[in-house]
Design a protein around this motif. Structure first.
Motif, PDB file in Angstrom:
ATOM      1  N   THR A 147       1.987  -1.470  -4.934  1.00 23.38           N
ATOM      2  CA  THR A 147       2.273  -1.886  -3.564  1.00 23.38           C
ATOM      3  C   THR A 147       3.731  -2.300  -3.428  1.00 23.38           C
ATOM      4  O   THR A 147       4.438  -2.513  -4.421  1.00 23.38           O
ATOM      5  CB  THR A 147       1.396  -3.085  -3.156  1.00 23.38           C
ATOM      6  OG1 THR A 147       1.781  -4.230  -3.944  1.00 23.38           O
ATOM      7  CG2 THR A 147      -0.083  -2.781  -3.364  1.00 23.38           C
ATOM      8  N   LEU A 176       4.564   4.209   1.257  1.00 17.34           N
ATOM      9  CA  LEU A 176       3.540   3.277   1.731  1.00 17.34           C
ATOM     10  C   LEU A 176       4.189   2.012   2.268  1.00 17.34           C
ATOM     11  O   LEU A 176       5.192   1.532   1.739  1.00 17.34           O
ATOM     12  CB  LEU A 176       2.580   2.934   0.597  1.00 17.34           C
ATOM     13  CG  LEU A 176       1.737   4.078   0.041  1.00 17.34           C
ATOM     14  CD1 LEU A 176       0.884   3.590  -1.120  1.00 17.34           C
ATOM     15  CD2 LEU A 176       0.863   4.692   1.126  1.00 17.34           C
ATOM     16  N   GLU A 178       3.645  -2.068   3.890  1.00 12.84           N
ATOM     17  CA  GLU A 178       2.778  -3.232   3.746  1.00 12.84           C
ATOM     18  C   GLU A 178       3.263  -4.343   4.670  1.00 12.84           C
ATOM     19  O   GLU A 178       4.482  -4.563   4.807  1.00 12.84           O
ATOM     20  CB  GLU A 178       2.816  -3.696   2.287  1.00 12.84           C
ATOM     21  CG  GLU A 178       1.878  -4.821   1.938  1.00 12.84           C
ATOM     22  CD  GLU A 178       1.964  -5.172   0.454  1.00 12.84           C
ATOM     23  OE1 GLU A 178       1.177  -6.023   0.022  1.00 12.84           O
ATOM     24  OE2 GLU A 178       2.821  -4.614  -0.260  1.00 12.84           O
ATOM     25  N   HIS A 209      -0.478   4.412  -7.972  1.00  8.71           N
ATOM     26  CA  HIS A 209      -0.889   4.817  -6.622  1.00  8.71           C
ATOM     27  C   HIS A 209      -2.384   5.063  -6.515  1.00  8.71           C
ATOM     28  O   HIS A 209      -2.943   5.059  -5.413  1.00  8.71           O
ATOM     29  CB  HIS A 209      -0.129   6.074  -6.197  1.00  8.71           C
ATOM     30  CG  HIS A 209      -0.512   7.304  -6.972  1.00  8.71           C
ATOM     31  ND1 HIS A 209      -0.097   7.522  -8.261  1.00  8.71           N
ATOM     32  CD2 HIS A 209      -1.286   8.371  -6.641  1.00  8.71           C
ATOM     33  CE1 HIS A 209      -0.591   8.673  -8.689  1.00  8.71           C
ATOM     34  NE2 HIS A 209      -1.318   9.203  -7.734  1.00  8.71           N
ATOM     35  N   HIS A 212      -4.796   2.759  -4.438  1.00 10.32           N
ATOM     36  CA  HIS A 212      -5.097   2.993  -3.023  1.00 10.32           C
ATOM     37  C   HIS A 212      -6.231   4.009  -2.864  1.00 10.32           C
ATOM     38  O   HIS A 212      -7.069   3.872  -1.968  1.00 10.32           O
ATOM     39  CB  HIS A 212      -3.839   3.467  -2.301  1.00 10.32           C
ATOM     40  CG  HIS A 212      -2.684   2.529  -2.459  1.00 10.32           C
ATOM     41  ND1 HIS A 212      -2.596   1.337  -1.779  1.00 10.32           N
ATOM     42  CD2 HIS A 212      -1.590   2.581  -3.266  1.00 10.32           C
ATOM     43  CE1 HIS A 212      -1.488   0.705  -2.138  1.00 10.32           C
ATOM     44  NE2 HIS A 212      -0.873   1.435  -3.031  1.00 10.32           N
TER      45      HIS A 212
END
Length: 322
Positions: A147, A176, A178, A209, A212
């Motif tokens: 993350t 990604l 957040e 990864h 996820h």
């Protein structure tokens, strides 16, 4: 609350460390162009501490070792993961052993940053590998954040560590985003995993990864199986106590690993779990097949060797029914 991307988190971690410690500098190929957006803006803010290197990975990797031994804290960026195999000797046999061979008198605080490892569509076997298991096996500190928060925290810790640390940043995670307040970002210690989703029926240990992907699968099958998702965050040191606590709650284990099956991280986790943890069913692993190394540039073949959600679902169901 602002959204922070994984790549921007890496950039902020580098910026914060360079602002706080004048001994931190970055070197590598095309770092001034910020191809992966990790070094964006650093050339303007720290013109003397962003070093563009020639196409000689072995040369500038050894240069980083010498700089670290002289008191600096270099961060070496490699654009493609297979380049690490060119410098395996410099990292694992030289930089990682100087502290031991000197009786603790010499520190080698080098961070090797890989902002884009793993599968890239059509890039073929030489550019789509994920060699984190090699470095963990050889005793090099190895982290793989899933993350943006972890990317920031683990990179800052890696830079501050007095030993060499390899930071693998999976390509599918770079974009990604957040929800996170910048004030809440902080260094994260190595060797401390986290439970991303609590569950009672089975523990899924997912790497990088694939965390996820595991969370998506856990949500999709929540009506039939309660899945706990565990992210180790660092592979060496490894949070065996955290994993054992999770397995104690569930009694079952599936490992979701982007490395090759034979002698991979998944194999080590399953072996240790079988030897030391309470399991009520035989554990399983979902990995790349060993044949992944011979895949060419055909996108269909390349995609076929990647660990998939369907494989994870099948493994979870098989373990729960055992």
């Amino acid at each position: 609350m602002p959204k922070l991307s994984y790549a921007k988190a890496l950039n902020r971690a580098l910026t914060d460390e360079m602002e706080g410690d004048p001994d931190v500098f970055v070197l590598g190929e095309d770092v001034k162009f910020a191809l992966n957006n990790v070094t964006t803006g650093l050339a303007d803010r720290f013109p003397d501490r962003l070093l563009e290197t020639p196409l000689s990975e072995q040369g500038f990797t050894n240069f980083a070792t010498g700089a670290a031994m002289a008191g600096k804290r270099p961060v070496v960026e490699y654009q493609i993961p297979f380049l690490l195999l060119l410098v395996l000797e410099q990292i694992a046999n030289q930089a990682n052993k100087f502290r031991l061979m000197s009786g603790g008198q010499v520190r080698v605080p080098v961070t090797y940053l890989l902002p884009g490892t793993g599968w890239r569509p059509g890039w073929g076997a030489q550019h789509s590998d994920q060699p984190y298991g090699v470095f963990a096996h050889l005793g090099v500190k190895t982290v793989i954040p899933a993350t943006a928060t972890d990317a920031y925290g683990l990179l800052r810790t890696a830079i501050r560590d007095d030993d060499p640390v390899v930071v693998f940043c999976p390509m599918p995670a770079l974009t990604l985003r957040e929800d996170v307040a910048y004030a809440d970002l902080a260094p994260i210690p190595l060797g401390v995993g986290r439970v991303c989703r609590p569950g009672t029926d089975v523990t899924v240990l997912a790497v990088g990864h694939l965390v996820h992907e595991a969370l998506t699968v856990a949500e999709e099958i929540a009506d039939e199986v309660s899945v706990e998702v565990f992210d180790p965050r660092s592979l060496h040191p490894f949070d065996w106590a955290g994993l054992a606590a999770s397995v104690e709650r569930t009694g079952r284990l599936v490992v979701f690993d982007d490395g090759n099956r034979f002698c991979g991280v998944g194999a080590e986790v399953l072996a240790t779990a079988a030897e030391e943890m309470r399991l009520v069913a035989p554990p399983k692993r979902v990995t790349r097949p060993d044949a992944a190394v011979v895949v060419g540039c055909a996108p269909e073949l390349d995609l076929a060797v990647q660990p998939s959600r369907a494989q994870l679902v099948a493994a979870i169901q098989a373990v729960v029914k055992s």
